[in-house]
Design a protein around this motif. Structure first.
Motif, PDB file in Angstrom:
ATOM      1  N   ASN A  17       0.879  -1.164   0.000  1.00  0.00           N
ATOM      2  CA  ASN A  17       0.000   0.000   0.000  1.00  0.00           C
ATOM      3  C   ASN A  17       0.917   1.215   0.000  1.00  0.00           C
ATOM      4  OD1 ASN A  17      -1.759   2.074   0.416  1.00  0.00           O
ATOM      5  ND2 ASN A  17      -2.467   1.403   2.442  1.00  0.00           N
ATOM      6  N   PRO A  18       1.034   1.909  -1.134  1.00  0.00           N
ATOM      7  CA  PRO A  18       2.016   3.001  -1.199  1.00  0.00           C
ATOM      8  C   PRO A  18       1.590   4.241  -0.427  1.00  0.00           C
ATOM      9  CG  PRO A  18       0.810   2.818  -3.275  1.00  0.00           C
ATOM     10  CD  PRO A  18       0.346   1.676  -2.409  1.00  0.00           C
ATOM     11  N   GLY A  19       0.305   4.286   0.019  1.00  0.00           N
ATOM     12  CA  GLY A  19      -0.180   5.500   0.665  1.00  0.00           C
ATOM     13  C   GLY A  19      -0.957   6.322  -0.349  1.00  0.00           C
ATOM     14  N   GLU A  20      -0.824   7.643  -0.284  1.00  0.00           N
ATOM     15  CA  GLU A  20      -1.634   8.498  -1.166  1.00  0.00           C
ATOM     16  C   GLU A  20      -1.118   8.522  -2.600  1.00  0.00           C
ATOM     17  OE1 GLU A  20      -3.854  11.923   0.873  1.00  0.00           O
ATOM     18  OE2 GLU A  20      -1.797  12.085   1.549  1.00  0.00           O
ATOM     19  N   ALA A  21       0.188   8.270  -2.790  1.00  0.00           N
ATOM     20  CA  ALA A  21       0.760   8.269  -4.130  1.00  0.00           C
ATOM     21  C   ALA A  21       1.769   7.123  -4.190  1.00  0.00           C
ATOM     22  CB  ALA A  21       1.431   9.602  -4.421  1.00  0.00           C
ATOM     23  N   GLY A  22       2.530   7.045  -5.276  1.00  0.00           N
ATOM     24  CA  GLY A  22       3.586   6.048  -5.337  1.00  0.00           C
ATOM     25  C   GLY A  22       3.174   4.728  -5.947  1.00  0.00           C
ATOM     26  N   MET A  23       4.090   3.754  -5.910  1.00  0.00           N
ATOM     27  CA  MET A  23       3.871   2.467  -6.574  1.00  0.00           C
ATOM     28  C   MET A  23       4.697   1.390  -5.880  1.00  0.00           C
ATOM     29  SD  MET A  23       4.829   1.608 -10.549  1.00  0.00           S
ATOM     30  CE  MET A  23       6.510   1.031 -10.317  1.00  0.00           C
ATOM     31  N   VAL A  53       2.304  14.700   1.340  1.00  0.00           N
ATOM     32  CA  VAL A  53       1.649  13.472   0.907  1.00  0.00           C
ATOM     33  C   VAL A  53       2.188  12.307   1.739  1.00  0.00           C
ATOM     34  CG1 VAL A  53       1.294  11.895  -1.032  1.00  0.00           C
ATOM     35  CG2 VAL A  53       1.321  14.355  -1.422  1.00  0.00           C
ATOM     36  N   LEU A  87       9.589   2.350  -7.902  1.00  0.00           N
ATOM     37  CA  LEU A  87       9.523   3.805  -7.999  1.00  0.00           C
ATOM     38  C   LEU A  87      10.216   4.367  -6.772  1.00  0.00           C
ATOM     39  CD1 LEU A  87       8.150   6.210  -9.626  1.00  0.00           C
ATOM     40  CD2 LEU A  87       6.507   6.233  -7.763  1.00  0.00           C
ATOM     41  N   ASP A  90      11.764  11.468  -3.816  1.00  0.00           N
ATOM     42  CA  ASP A  90      12.152  12.285  -2.671  1.00  0.00           C
ATOM     43  C   ASP A  90      11.063  13.357  -2.535  1.00  0.00           C
ATOM     44  OD1 ASP A  90      12.689  14.167  -4.618  1.00  0.00           O
ATOM     45  OD2 ASP A  90      14.800  14.444  -4.095  1.00  0.00           O
ATOM     46  N   ALA A  93      10.753  14.916  -6.414  1.00  0.00           N
ATOM     47  CA  ALA A  93      10.585  14.220  -7.693  1.00  0.00           C
ATOM     48  C   ALA A  93      10.379  12.727  -7.496  1.00  0.00           C
ATOM     49  CB  ALA A  93      11.822  14.456  -8.566  1.00  0.00           C
ATOM     50  N   CYS A  94       9.858  12.071  -8.525  1.00  0.00           N
ATOM     51  CA  CYS A  94       9.716  10.619  -8.534  1.00  0.00           C
ATOM     52  C   CYS A  94      10.434  10.073  -9.763  1.00  0.00           C
ATOM     53  CB  CYS A  94       8.254  10.212  -8.618  1.00  0.00           C
ATOM     54  SG  CYS A  94       7.305  10.649  -7.156  1.00  0.00           S
ATOM     55  N   VAL A  95      11.191   9.011  -9.569  1.00  0.00           N
ATOM     56  CA  VAL A  95      11.941   8.416 -10.675  1.00  0.00           C
ATOM     57  C   VAL A  95      11.681   6.908 -10.694  1.00  0.00           C
ATOM     58  CG1 VAL A  95      14.236   8.032 -11.657  1.00  0.00           C
ATOM     59  CG2 VAL A  95      13.748  10.162 -10.448  1.00  0.00           C
ATOM     60  N   PRO A  96      11.155   6.397 -11.804  1.00  0.00           N
ATOM     61  CA  PRO A  96      10.938   4.953 -11.867  1.00  0.00           C
ATOM     62  C   PRO A  96      12.248   4.239 -12.194  1.00  0.00           C
ATOM     63  CG  PRO A  96      10.204   5.971 -13.901  1.00  0.00           C
ATOM     64  CD  PRO A  96      10.739   7.082 -13.036  1.00  0.00           C
ATOM     65  N   PRO A 169      -5.035  -1.078   0.234  1.00  0.00           N
ATOM     66  CA  PRO A 169      -5.102   0.343  -0.111  1.00  0.00           C
ATOM     67  C   PRO A 169      -6.548   0.829  -0.195  1.00  0.00           C
ATOM     68  CG  PRO A 169      -3.823  -0.922  -1.737  1.00  0.00           C
ATOM     69  CD  PRO A 169      -4.577  -1.902  -0.902  1.00  0.00           C
TER      70      PRO A 169
ATOM     71  N   GLN B  96       8.765  20.186  -8.558  1.00  0.00           N
ATOM     72  CA  GLN B  96       8.793  19.427  -9.811  1.00  0.00           C
ATOM     73  C   GLN B  96       7.526  19.670 -10.632  1.00  0.00           C
ATOM     74  OE1 GLN B  96       7.682  15.349 -10.092  1.00  0.00           O
ATOM     75  NE2 GLN B  96       9.590  14.767 -11.055  1.00  0.00           N
ATOM     76  N   GLY B 193      -0.328   7.472  -8.991  1.00  0.00           N
ATOM     77  CA  GLY B 193       0.553   8.463  -9.602  1.00  0.00           C
ATOM     78  C   GLY B 193       1.536   9.048  -8.614  1.00  0.00           C
TER      79      GLY B 193
END
Lengths: 224, 198
Positions: A17-23, A53, A87, A90, A93-96, A169, B96, B193
């Motif tokens: 469960n990434p929380g509100e965002a993420g993967m 977030v 993913l 910080d 930014a997010c970087v896959p 989630p 960003q 996202g």
């Protein structure tokens, strides 16, 4: 076996469960005929807030154990390939990321590799169902969820001194930190629903991390 | 008028008068500047179906849907059916995905964005009034001005463009239902996202 992810300082990756965002980190396997890979087992997460977030995941090094079943009568060598996707974010930014990892196995007696100890440790960090903890019951109450845990076994679990994470989630609002308080023989917590909660709630899995010991616990509830 | 007063005090150029974001309730009204510097209000599109898409071109989940052409196709299909598509960039200055009008104009051309307007919401007023959580986060407002969809673009939470073809088209199905005047089956679901960079 296990997959190890080493994350740069200041960055984090995500739990189931990434929380509100993420993967969450996922893997697609390329395996020889007859080999079966289990689920990627996620250790208990940490909670963090980046740019307002709320997320659940990992910092530093994280190890995901995974169990394999070899075909009956396996002979010779096998090449197992993992296509891992993750993913990292910080506050900015997010970087896959993705990587193709390969390991070759030969038939023969069990030999402990230097990594065996790391995998053992990682397995202990994966939440497990434990007799003394549970069952978990969930009641919908005035726009909130009432969570009740009957923890009657020995040694008596102290849910009040645990960090609690929702594995499923979209049920409990990630902004809310779940805190159980004692209510006689049971422990209860009233939590706000996520705005995306299905009606009625059918299933909920929680991970409970005792502060005093390293073994996280899995609590599961399903509508009857 | 309290919210208008507050918005003025913080120097915002977006005004928000309601704060509801429940399915079947009136969608929050807003006014914001688009990438051309024009003032755009939700009220301008009375009687039309409106889509809101939260946008950050540097977010890998957004890149997935623009690099695959999926987002532009959804925008083109929506426009062909008389739907007004508003893309909203709520990245704060210095965060960003933040774009000033000039940079946004460049991005629109480069990515081939087919939205009716791209709104610059760097103070996050529009985003917060809808509680937009991630990019991409999709909302549909029906012809009566009621919120009809709040959720994900599709069912596969990944950054891999190859997953677009096999995902359940949650948003596209919802928009189709709204246009047809039918009930949306899955009107509220958790979007995936990057967090919106307020």
């Amino acid at each position: 076996m296990a997959i190890r992810l080493v994350i740069d300082p200041g960055w984090h990756s995500y739990w189931l469960n990434p929380g509100e965002a993420g993967m969450k980190t996922s893997v697609k396997w390329e395996l020889p005929a007859g080999w079966v890979a289990g689920e990627l087992e996620n250790p208990a997460p940490k909670r963090f807030t980046g740019a307002g977030v709320v997320g659940f995941g990992y910092k530093g090094t994280v190890i995901f154990p995974v169990k394999f079943t070899a075909p009956i009568g396996f002979k010779g060598a096998a090449r197992l390939t993992a296509n891992v996707s993750w993913l990292t974010c910080d506050d900015q930014a997010c970087v896959p990321g993705n990587a193709e990892l390969t390991v070759s196995l030969n038939e023969g007696p069990l030999i402990a590799t230097p990594e065996a100890q790391l995998i053992d440790q990682a397995l202990r960090a994966v939440p497990q169902v434990r007799q003394a903890w549970g069952p978990l019951e969930v009641l919908e109450k005035e726009g909130t969820l009432l969570l009740t845990v009957t923890a009657s076994g020995e040694p008596k679990p102290d849910l009040g001194a645990c960090e609690v994470f929702p594995t499923t989630p979209g049920i409990i609002d990630p902004n809310h930190e779940i805190k159980f308080s004692r209510n006689g023989e049971t422990w209860t917590a009233q939590v706000p629903k996520s705005r995306y909660v299905p009606t009625p709630v059918r299933e909920l899995t929680l991970v409970v991390v005792p502060k005093s010991e390293p073994l996280p616990v899995l609590l599961h509830w399903k509508i009857r | 008028m309290k919210s208008i007063l507050l918005a003025t005090l913080v120097g915002a150029f977006a005004l928000v008068t309601t704060h509801a974001q429940e399915i079947g309730k009136a969608a929050p009204a807003f006014t914001a500047k688009n990438s051309k510097g024009e003032t755009v209000s939700l009220a301008d599109f009375k009687g039309k179906t409106v889509v809101l898409e939260w946008l950050n071109f540097e977010c890998p989940f957004v890149k997935k849907h623009y690099s695959s052409g999926n987002m532009q196709k959804l925008q083109t299909d929506a426009a062909a059916k008389g739907v007004v598509w508003l893309s909203v960039n709520s990245s704060a200055e210095g965060k960003q995905g933040y774009c000033n009008p000039e940079k946004m104009t460049g991005c629109i051309a480069r990515e081939g964005v087919k939205a009716a307007h791209v709104l610059l919401d760097s103070d996050g007023v529009v985003g917060k009034s809808y509680a937009a959580k991630v990019t991409p986060h999709l909302f549909v407002i029906n012809k009566e001005g009621m919120l009809a969809y709040d959720g994900a673009i599709d069912s596969k939470s990944s950054t891999d463009a190859a997953d677009v073809a096999t995902a359940d088209k949650l948003f596209a199905n919802a928009l189709e239902a709204v246009i047809a005047g039918k009930e949306v089956v899955n009107a509220k679901n958790k979007p995936y996202g990057c967090g919106v960079k307020y």
